[in-house]
Design a protein around this motif. Structure first.
Motif, mmCIF file in Angstrom:
data_model
loop_
_atom_site.group_PDB
_atom_site.id
_atom_site.type_symbol
_atom_site.label_atom_id
_atom_site.label_comp_id
_atom_site.label_asym_id
_atom_site.label_seq_id
_atom_site.Cartn_x
_atom_site.Cartn_y
_atom_site.Cartn_z
ATOM 1 N N LEU A 1 56.555 90.614 24.637
ATOM 2 C CA LEU A 1 57.365 91.054 23.492
ATOM 3 C C LEU A 1 57.813 89.856 22.654
ATOM 4 O O LEU A 1 57.857 89.927 21.422
ATOM 5 C CB LEU A 1 58.584 91.841 23.969
ATOM 6 C CG LEU A 1 58.294 93.238 24.500
ATOM 7 C CD1 LEU A 1 59.566 93.910 24.939
ATOM 8 C CD2 LEU A 1 57.603 94.081 23.452
ATOM 9 N N ALA A 2 58.119 88.733 23.329
ATOM 10 C CA ALA A 2 58.536 87.548 22.581
ATOM 11 C C ALA A 2 57.394 87.028 21.733
ATOM 12 O O ALA A 2 57.596 86.593 20.595
ATOM 13 C CB ALA A 2 59.020 86.466 23.541
ATOM 14 N N GLN B 1 57.214 89.196 18.733
ATOM 15 C CA GLN B 1 58.336 88.916 17.834
ATOM 16 C C GLN B 1 58.144 87.574 17.127
ATOM 17 O O GLN B 1 58.490 87.432 15.957
ATOM 18 C CB GLN B 1 59.631 88.901 18.637
ATOM 19 C CG GLN B 1 60.850 89.170 17.784
ATOM 20 C CD GLN B 1 61.998 89.624 18.640
ATOM 21 O OE1 GLN B 1 61.855 90.507 19.457
ATOM 22 N NE2 GLN B 1 63.145 89.012 18.466
ATOM 23 N N PHE B 2 57.555 86.606 17.835
ATOM 24 C CA PHE B 2 57.316 85.286 17.255
ATOM 25 C C PHE B 2 56.408 85.401 16.033
ATOM 26 O O PHE B 2 56.675 84.840 14.972
ATOM 27 C CB PHE B 2 56.670 84.378 18.302
ATOM 28 C CG PHE B 2 56.304 83.022 17.796
ATOM 29 C CD1 PHE B 2 57.286 82.122 17.455
ATOM 30 C CD2 PHE B 2 54.977 82.648 17.660
ATOM 31 C CE1 PHE B 2 56.951 80.868 16.992
ATOM 32 C CE2 PHE B 2 54.641 81.397 17.195
ATOM 33 C CZ PHE B 2 55.629 80.508 16.860
ATOM 34 N N VAL C 1 58.366 87.033 13.222
ATOM 35 C CA VAL C 1 59.332 86.111 12.611
ATOM 36 C C VAL C 1 58.624 85.114 11.718
ATOM 37 O O VAL C 1 59.061 84.823 10.604
ATOM 38 C CB VAL C 1 60.135 85.382 13.719
ATOM 39 C CG1 VAL C 1 60.865 84.193 13.151
ATOM 40 C CG2 VAL C 1 61.111 86.330 14.372
ATOM 41 N N GLU D 1 59.163 84.488 7.783
ATOM 42 C CA GLU D 1 59.546 83.176 7.256
ATOM 43 C C GLU D 1 58.594 82.727 6.160
ATOM 44 O O GLU D 1 59.004 82.178 5.135
ATOM 45 C CB GLU D 1 59.574 82.151 8.388
ATOM 46 C CG GLU D 1 60.914 82.113 9.097
ATOM 47 C CD GLU D 1 60.880 81.215 10.306
ATOM 48 O OE1 GLU D 1 59.811 80.644 10.611
ATOM 49 O OE2 GLU D 1 61.926 81.084 10.958
ATOM 50 N N LYS E 1 64.709 82.535 17.687
ATOM 51 C CA LYS E 1 64.487 83.782 16.950
ATOM 52 C C LYS E 1 63.490 84.699 17.635
ATOM 53 O O LYS E 1 63.639 85.909 17.626
ATOM 54 C CB LYS E 1 64.002 83.444 15.542
ATOM 55 C CG LYS E 1 65.104 83.468 14.528
ATOM 56 C CD LYS E 1 64.527 83.275 13.143
ATOM 57 C CE LYS E 1 65.631 82.991 12.142
ATOM 58 N NZ LYS E 1 65.109 82.423 10.905
ATOM 59 N N ALA E 2 62.444 84.103 18.217
ATOM 60 C CA ALA E 2 61.404 84.936 18.815
ATOM 61 C C ALA E 2 61.909 85.691 20.032
ATOM 62 O O ALA E 2 61.379 86.733 20.382
ATOM 63 C CB ALA E 2 60.212 84.072 19.201
ATOM 64 N N TRP E 3 62.935 85.179 20.692
ATOM 65 C CA TRP E 3 63.413 85.803 21.923
ATOM 66 C C TRP E 3 64.619 86.698 21.686
ATOM 67 O O TRP E 3 65.116 87.325 22.609
ATOM 68 C CB TRP E 3 63.761 84.736 22.949
ATOM 69 C CG TRP E 3 62.565 84.040 23.465
ATOM 70 C CD1 TRP E 3 61.946 82.985 22.904
ATOM 71 C CD2 TRP E 3 61.809 84.375 24.631
ATOM 72 N NE1 TRP E 3 60.858 82.631 23.649
ATOM 73 C CE2 TRP E 3 60.754 83.462 24.715
ATOM 74 C CE3 TRP E 3 61.929 85.354 25.619
ATOM 75 C CZ2 TRP E 3 59.817 83.501 25.741
ATOM 76 C CZ3 TRP E 3 61.010 85.383 26.636
ATOM 77 C CH2 TRP E 3 59.959 84.472 26.695
ATOM 78 N N LYS E 4 65.131 86.732 20.471
ATOM 79 C CA LYS E 4 66.342 87.489 20.203
ATOM 80 C C LYS E 4 66.136 88.975 20.480
ATOM 81 O O LYS E 4 65.070 89.502 20.220
ATOM 82 C CB LYS E 4 66.759 87.296 18.749
ATOM 83 C CG LYS E 4 68.188 86.831 18.652
ATOM 84 C CD LYS E 4 68.580 86.432 17.267
ATOM 85 C CE LYS E 4 69.703 85.428 17.398
ATOM 86 N NZ LYS E 4 69.818 84.559 16.285
ATOM 87 N N PRO F 1 63.512 90.858 24.137
ATOM 88 C CA PRO F 1 62.894 89.905 25.069
ATOM 89 C C PRO F 1 63.898 89.149 25.931
ATOM 90 O O PRO F 1 63.730 89.064 27.148
ATOM 91 C CB PRO F 1 62.130 88.954 24.139
ATOM 92 C CG PRO F 1 61.824 89.752 22.965
ATOM 93 C CD PRO F 1 62.974 90.675 22.780
ATOM 94 N N LEU G 1 65.315 91.300 28.575
ATOM 95 C CA LEU G 1 64.405 91.502 29.700
ATOM 96 C C LEU G 1 64.383 90.281 30.611
ATOM 97 O O LEU G 1 64.285 90.424 31.836
ATOM 98 C CB LEU G 1 62.997 91.808 29.193
ATOM 99 C CG LEU G 1 62.794 93.223 28.660
ATOM 100 C CD1 LEU G 1 61.432 93.356 28.024
ATOM 101 C CD2 LEU G 1 62.928 94.236 29.774
#
Lengths: 279, 201, 57
Positions: free
Chosen positions: A235-236, A239-240, A243, A247, B175-178, B181, B184
């Motif tokens: 999931l990270a 999301q990366f 983001v 940006e 930001k990517a882990w907000k 994530p 978890l």
């Protein structure tokens, strides 16, 4: 009336788009975070995830078809109860089939097989899509969403099984197509192939000394803590990407505005210079 | 049947086989509701309440109706219907007779029908506790004890997590882990900690 | 007779559920505990929409 019509304007999508949306754009697990319980619980190996996913595909498609068929005959007040009954019926059918044809998968899934009934994805699709659309559209939607769910489960399953054992096995739980469990992939193959290639060079002899990847695998990833952490990593990653895209867009917008400002400023300067020259 | 057996069942369901961290039941409310401590307490209270009643009723139905009539295969459909009607009945009773309780638990009750923890515990009781020759009252006692333990374990984790969440909100997460994530990851670390308790009983 | 037990069982449970559901809908919510929940988002999936997208805060 006119305002309401405008609000409920349905955007017509093609069958292909309808089918493919569940994989990436509207993926139930990775984007909407629906059905997280099975995504964590049954994904310790590739095979259990595949089995669970296929069962969900069957239940989702058939429940979508039936609900879409009876959607005009159900009184609005008892909508949710009727959907639950329809879904529970299909889950019971699936449960019997699994127990008969793949008892190992039945034991491995355990309580999560009957729990397909309360899977958010299925009730959600019934309420949001099948209760408003035609039979064919609902069937395609169910198939696409179910396969998207399967895809997500399989990605998590492959990651966890590879990290936990160093290979991907097939044949333990789904006894179809193969007689005995086989490796679909094993990291040892890569090591052995590399060593073999090295030994082709003259004057070099090299052995693996009994090295196997399974001695260095992280068993934690087949256990509950690993489930949370591997899903978090995936999931990270998603999301990366999101983001970074945002940006980039924001930077482009900023650059665009700065450019416009600069042009305006230059025009002003030119005008001022002109004025000075005239004087 | 001694009391220690029930106490063991409660402790084991609460700490060792924790419902969220070990069995992955009820992840949705874990990630969704537990943003504030007060709503975490309300949610876990409602879950505990419905879970105890539901497992008593489902165990009774299985032992006294489904098994004697040789129709255990309809258990899934029967259980989900029983749980769903129970939730509705509880809501009616609370609306009528206990306004203060409805005020604190009311909004969480509709969420509970599709909460997999309730159905999961009911099904788990049948596979883990129920045997054909166990006396009815013993089995019922064990099933209720398991439900109490599971509900308490759910509440414990959701409350602890909501406290961590309040801290997380004010800390500087990449930001990517907000959001989900990092939640978890926290759950994974909590799960590792609870994994140390395996084998205590 | 015994063949019909499952059908009777399921039918009676369905009837009980529908009755409970309708009764619950008819019972008025006490005035002081009315909570504004976004109906549109909450009907889609009870478990999730209300908590993540509707945000019960």
């Amino acid at each position: 009336m006119g305002v309401k019509d405008k609000v409920i304007k349905v955007i017509k999508v093609s069958n292909k788009e309808n089918f493919l949306k569940g994989f990436v754009k509207e993926n139930p697990i990775f984007v909407f975070l629906l059905g997280m319980c099975p995504a964590l619980a049954v994904t310790s190996t590739f095979e259990t995830s595949l089995g669970m996913g296929l069962l969900v595909v069957f239940v989702l498609t058939s429940s979508n078809i039936v609900i879409s068929l009876i959607r005009n005959y159900i009184p609005n007040d008892v909508r949710t109860p009727s959907y639950i009954v329809v879904i529970a019926t299909f889950v019971t059918i699936v449960r019997m089939f699994t127990e008969r044809y793949s008892p190992d998968l039945y034991t491995a899934l355990g309580v999560f097989l009957p729990l397909i009934v309360v899977n958010c994805l299925i009730l959600g699709r019934a309420e949001a899509y099948a209760s408003k659309n035609k039979v064919l559209d609902s069937a395609i939607d169910g198939l696409g969403m179910g396969l998207g769910f399967t895809f997500a489960l399989v990605v998590i399953g492959i990651m966890r099984e590879f990290l936990a054992t160093g290979g991907i096995m097939y044949g333990n739980y789904l006894p179809f197509l193969v007689d005995a469990p086989i490796y679909l992939f094993n990291f040892d193959w890569i090591i052995n192939g590399f060593v073999y290639l090295l030994n082709l060079i003259p004057f070099i002899s090299f052995t693996t000394n009994g090295f196997t990847i399974s001695d260095y695998s992280l068993a934690m990833f087949s256990l509950p803590p690993g489930a949370f952490i591997s899903l978090a990593i995936i999931l990270a990653g998603i999301q990366f990407k999101k983001v970074r895209k945002e940006e980039k867009l924001a930077a482009e917008k900023k650059a665009f505005i700065a450019e416009k400002k600069r042009i305006a400023l230059e025009k002003k300067k030119a005008a001022a210079l002109k004025k000075v020259g005239e004087n | 049947m001694s009391w220690t057996l029930f106490a063991t069942a409660i402790i084991s369901a609460m700490l060792i086989n924790n419902v969220i961290l070990m069995q992955f039941l009820g992840i949705c409310p874990f990630l969704g509701v537990s943003k504030r401590s007060s709503s975490a307490i309300g949610m876990s209270g409602a879950v505990l309440f419905v879970m105890v009643i539901a497992s008593a009723v489902t165990y009774t139905i299985y032992d006294l109706v489904l098994h004697p009539f040789d129709i255990p295969y309809i258990s899934t459909i029967a259980f989900i219907l029983v749980i769903a009607s129970l939730v509705q009945l509880v809501e009616i009773i609370l609306k009528r007779y206990s306004k203060s309780l409805y005020k604190s638990l009311g909004i969480y009750l509709p969420l509970i029908t599709t909460n997999c923890a309730i159905l999961g515990v009911s099904e788990g009781n049948i596979t883990n506790i129920w045997t054909a020759n166990m006396p009815y009252w013993n089995g019922l006692g064990l099933a209720v004890a398991t439900a109490v333990g599971t509900g308490l374990g759910f509440g414990l984790i959701i409350f602890a997590f909501s406290s961590i969440r309040e801290r997380l909100d004010s800390s500087n997460v990449p930001k990517a882990w907000k959001g989900v994530p990092i939640s978890l990851v926290v759950a994974g670390i909590m799960s590792l900690a609870f994994f140390g308790l395996v084998g205590v009983i | 007779m015994k063949d019909f037990v499952p059908y009777i069982m399921i039918a009676s449970l369905v009837v009980v559920y529908m009755l409970a559901y309708l009764l619950n809908k008819k019972t008025p919510i006490p005035e002081e505990c009315k909570i504004e929940l976004d109906e549109e988002t909450c009907t889609a999936c009870h478990n999730f929409s209300c908590t993540h997208h509707g945000d019960v805060e």
